[in-house]
Design a protein around this motif. Sequence first.
Motif, PDB file in Angstrom:
ATOM      1  N   PHE A   1       0.809  -1.218   0.000  1.00  0.00           N
ATOM      2  CA  PHE A   1       0.000   0.000   0.000  1.00  0.00           C
ATOM      3  C   PHE A   1       0.845   1.273   0.000  1.00  0.00           C
ATOM      4  CE2 PHE A   1      -2.700   3.273   1.860  1.00  0.00           C
ATOM      5  CZ  PHE A   1      -3.834   3.160   1.077  1.00  0.00           C
ATOM      6  N   PRO A   2       1.867   1.390   0.861  1.00  0.00           N
ATOM      7  CA  PRO A   2       2.696   2.608   0.799  1.00  0.00           C
ATOM      8  C   PRO A   2       3.435   2.760  -0.523  1.00  0.00           C
ATOM      9  CG  PRO A   2       3.017   1.477   2.888  1.00  0.00           C
ATOM     10  CD  PRO A   2       2.250   0.551   2.019  1.00  0.00           C
TER      11      PRO A   2
ATOM     12  N   ILE B   1      -4.897  13.587  -0.224  1.00  0.00           N
ATOM     13  CA  ILE B   1      -4.279  12.281  -0.449  1.00  0.00           C
ATOM     14  C   ILE B   1      -2.752  12.371  -0.357  1.00  0.00           C
ATOM     15  CG2 ILE B   1      -3.923  10.453  -2.153  1.00  0.00           C
ATOM     16  CD1 ILE B   1      -6.718  10.916  -3.146  1.00  0.00           C
TER      17      ILE B   1
ATOM     18  N   ILE C   1      -2.238   5.718  -6.302  1.00  0.00           N
ATOM     19  CA  ILE C   1      -3.573   6.050  -5.787  1.00  0.00           C
ATOM     20  C   ILE C   1      -3.892   7.506  -6.087  1.00  0.00           C
ATOM     21  CG2 ILE C   1      -4.967   6.264  -3.692  1.00  0.00           C
ATOM     22  CD1 ILE C   1      -3.451   3.919  -2.527  1.00  0.00           C
TER      23      ILE C   1
ATOM     24  N   MET D   1      -1.260  10.117   2.699  1.00  0.00           N
ATOM     25  CA  MET D   1      -0.895   8.726   2.451  1.00  0.00           C
ATOM     26  C   MET D   1       0.188   8.502   1.396  1.00  0.00           C
ATOM     27  SD  MET D   1      -4.181   7.315   0.265  1.00  0.00           S
ATOM     28  CE  MET D   1      -5.311   7.597   1.614  1.00  0.00           C
ATOM     29  N   VAL D   2       0.552   9.508   0.614  1.00  0.00           N
ATOM     30  CA  VAL D   2       1.495   9.265  -0.466  1.00  0.00           C
ATOM     31  C   VAL D   2       2.899   9.114   0.082  1.00  0.00           C
ATOM     32  CG1 VAL D   2       2.512  10.195  -2.582  1.00  0.00           C
ATOM     33  CG2 VAL D   2       0.070  10.439  -2.171  1.00  0.00           C
TER      34      VAL D   2
ATOM     35  N   SER E   1       1.083   4.089  -3.212  1.00  0.00           N
ATOM     36  CA  SER E   1       0.302   5.281  -2.855  1.00  0.00           C
ATOM     37  C   SER E   1       0.407   6.394  -3.902  1.00  0.00           C
ATOM     38  CB  SER E   1       0.724   5.787  -1.475  1.00  0.00           C
ATOM     39  OG  SER E   1       2.114   6.048  -1.427  1.00  0.00           O
TER      40      SER E   1
END
Length: 316
Positions: A240-241, A305, A247, A309-310, A244
């Motif tokens: 996920f990281p 975002i 995303i 979280m990026v 990111s």
Amino acid sequence: MTKELKAPKKRKIASLDRRKARGGWLFVLPFVIGFILVYMPIVIDSIKYSFYEIKMGAAGYQLIDAGWTHYKTAIGDSEFIEKLGEGLKNLAFDIPMILIFSLFMAVLLNQKMAGRAAFRAIFFIPVILSTGIMESIESQNILSEYMGDSSGIDDGSGSSTSGNIVSAMDIERLFEGMAIGEGLLKYVLVAINDIYDIVNRSGVQMLIFLAGLQSISPAIYESVQIDGATAWETFWKITFPMISPMILVNAVYTIIDSFTTNSNVVMTYIDTIYNGKDGMVLSSAMSWIYFLIVILVLAAIAGIISSAMVFYQRRD
């Protein structure tokens, strides 16, 4: 006297980053040239016409200064404001559903399995079918219109079934015994009934997520497996990281795609105004108001975002 020999000049070698930057500019150069030569004059004319009245005559048309009249009329149009609110509400539903579904499918299709390339092609087919002439054919599909009709299909018993896949009662039975609010039930209901549209609009995002997943070094996964990390921990701590930034890219793409699609309620209303009597200048004003709202939403969501979280991997 002997002449001093000059040392040869060292040839400057461009760094890898500079060469990549040059390659990127060469890649987008055709678009930049086309935008400046073709689209920029249209954009300038659209802004200009939104501040004028167009008076047609035998010798052509005449522009009469109208100031901010068309913008005031657009803001005072209750139906236009209602469509804007509906469009933003639909966007709030669309972005999470499309991002979650595309990420889920990308993770699945990134696993080693037989026929992986075929499955990837199958999930991208809706993107191809929803463009150009296929989109116009689908928009005229009688079955789709019938399924979208609130009256549903008469089963002969005097009642009719709705075009929705499931109803709120079905969701309530599914989550019976769980403390789930009505807001979440409604969200799940909308997500299930809009699954066809979600799949159609997730192809590009899925490919972007796949590219991000494949850019992660396998050595990272091997090291965490040696340390005994579970699949759940690996996803949230590593996968996920690392994806990111994708995303953020997909969120921006999904917002722009949702705001500019032909099925967007605001775009449909602006098109209706344009086709009406003396609606060209008013629709231009509405379009630029809509454009500013899109820019603000993009800036807000991208800022949230990117700050929350990026994760960008350090090169040193």
